[in-house]
Design an enzyme around this catalytic site. Sequence first.
Site, PDB file in Angstrom:
ATOM      1  N   MET A   1       0.833  -1.206   0.000  1.00 58.84           N
ATOM      2  CA  MET A   1       0.000   0.000   0.000  1.00 58.84           C
ATOM      3  C   MET A   1       0.873   1.264   0.000  1.00 58.84           C
ATOM      4  O   MET A   1       1.938   1.289   0.592  1.00 58.84           O
ATOM      5  CB  MET A   1      -0.892   0.037   1.250  1.00 58.84           C
ATOM      6  CG  MET A   1      -2.067  -0.905   1.192  1.00 58.84           C
ATOM      7  SD  MET A   1      -3.393  -0.320   0.103  1.00 58.84           S
ATOM      8  CE  MET A   1      -4.148   0.953   1.112  1.00 58.84           C
ATOM      9  N   CYS A   2       0.377   2.276  -0.633  1.00 60.05           N
ATOM     10  CA  CYS A   2       1.056   3.554  -0.621  1.00 60.05           C
ATOM     11  C   CYS A   2       0.202   4.506   0.212  1.00 60.05           C
ATOM     12  O   CYS A   2      -0.876   4.153   0.665  1.00 60.05           O
ATOM     13  CB  CYS A   2       1.185   4.096  -2.033  1.00 60.05           C
ATOM     14  SG  CYS A   2       1.913   2.894  -3.154  1.00 60.05           S
ATOM     15  N   GLU A   3       0.706   5.711   0.393  1.00 64.12           N
ATOM     16  CA  GLU A   3      -0.107   6.710   1.095  1.00 64.12           C
ATOM     17  C   GLU A   3      -0.279   7.943   0.227  1.00 64.12           C
ATOM     18  O   GLU A   3       0.656   8.382  -0.448  1.00 64.12           O
ATOM     19  CB  GLU A   3       0.555   7.106   2.421  1.00 64.12           C
ATOM     20  CG  GLU A   3       0.674   5.957   3.381  1.00 64.12           C
ATOM     21  CD  GLU A   3      -0.098   6.164   4.688  1.00 64.12           C
ATOM     22  OE1 GLU A   3      -0.710   7.224   4.901  1.00 64.12           O
ATOM     23  OE2 GLU A   3      -0.086   5.224   5.499  1.00 64.12           O
TER      24      GLU A   3
END
Lengths: 255, 255
Positions: A1-3
């Site tokens: 996951m990225c932010e």
Amino acid sequence: MCELLGMSANVPTDICFSFTGLMERGGKTGPHADGWGIVFYEGAAVREFRDSTPSCHSEIAQLVSHYPIKSCNVISHIRQANSGAICLENTHPFVRELWGRQWTFAHNGQLKGVKRLPLGCYRPVGTTDSEHAFCWLLGQLRERFPKPPRRPQTLWREIRRLCEQLGAMGVFNMLFCDARQLYCYCSTRLCWLTRKAPFSMAELKDAELSVDFRNETTPGDVVTVIATSPLTENEQWNPMKAGEFRVFRDGVLLL
Amino acid sequence: MCELLGMSANVPTDICFSFTGLMERGGKTGPHADGWGIVFYEGAAVREFRDSTPSCHSEIAQLVSHYPIKSCNVISHIRQANSGAICLENTHPFVRELWGRQWTFAHNGQLKGVKRLPLGCYRPVGTTDSEHAFCWLLGQLRERFPKPPRRPQTLWREIRRLCEQLGAMGVFNMLFCDARQLYCYCSTRLCWLTRKAPFSMAELKDAELSVDFRNETTPGDVVTVIATSPLTENEQWNPMKAGEFRVFRDGVLLL
């Protein structure tokens, strides 16, 4: 996951506070150590900073944290690579021009089979799913609207429709901006809050830092911040639902 | 008049020394106080810094002078505005994508009637003659070659032809790059030099700074610098003639 991190404001506002919180997640309080980027709109132009090193160690991220670049529209992203090598060309946000406007795109999630979507005018420079999705999205808009549609709502509807199509292919949390509106699509995780008068204190979750917005603002300021997960401890963030699409302009929720 | 600076090298090389000389001309030893920009290629990606404040006072220019970003292809520009307001969207170099490659363009001069040239896929974001010329140039390349031509020489020939067409409209000194080749067209003022073994000392014209390239290089390095006027006192620069077109790759003159 990225932010993801986005900002829409009615007066040029610096994003140092929120950006500081985000950068900590880039390899320190979070695992997103595979690069980061930020795009500021200044008038019609964009100012871009990107690095393929972890944001918590990046000299350029340090500069951006301390140098108050003021903007009404900002999109930022920290990356935990799942598709595409760790290098600058795979680092979000991506920028392309359509109708003489700079469009910016950042994405968190994975899209199955997205590379089978046919491309028109725009071609990826890197190898990520995300940039392919962006090129497809802009190509579709250009094909459908050789000139920008007269009613902004017509454009919003089309963007929403394209986002839903991408959302059906996997996880698609997205920020998208054309120097005017900031568009958000939530597939699994995205939230936002609007700060306006009366302003108060805010405390970062990821770093020992608080800011008293009463000293930083004027009474007419409206600033909306959008993030993957709440960046502050003591404020009420609005979580977005799966399939929710939002449009902000000048900090104000339009749709 | 504006000032141009380009670099083509066979190993990632920092441009701090030449950039320091150029930045002095941005409001100190030269009158080019209306903004500056620099684009570094890192692999297929670009890293861009731009400011509409004089380079000699810009905090971001300070960062770039001291932070050794290493690249094989660099284009930089300092601006003395003659067409278009002083703002970020009018600040060179301009960047657009074609065939999945990032193309960078910087121009010095004025072009009469260039805005009458019909545009295709690419539209200017700002209001300068230069960005219009760039959009036209890339649009022409895209129309002529929907895919990149197999022989690089075919592409060079077409770029030269388009440059000559622009050159006939006024003053057109230009640097242009696609992450592979660096293309230069001289209408009135442009010069270049190649540094290779045996390396020696070089002294800047515009600042009290010298560098001993013997300490900064390895024997196989080849670095070509292109500039509006010589940046150093004690080296032999090759002046370009009106209408001259040059192509560099890995620091080596190809055409």
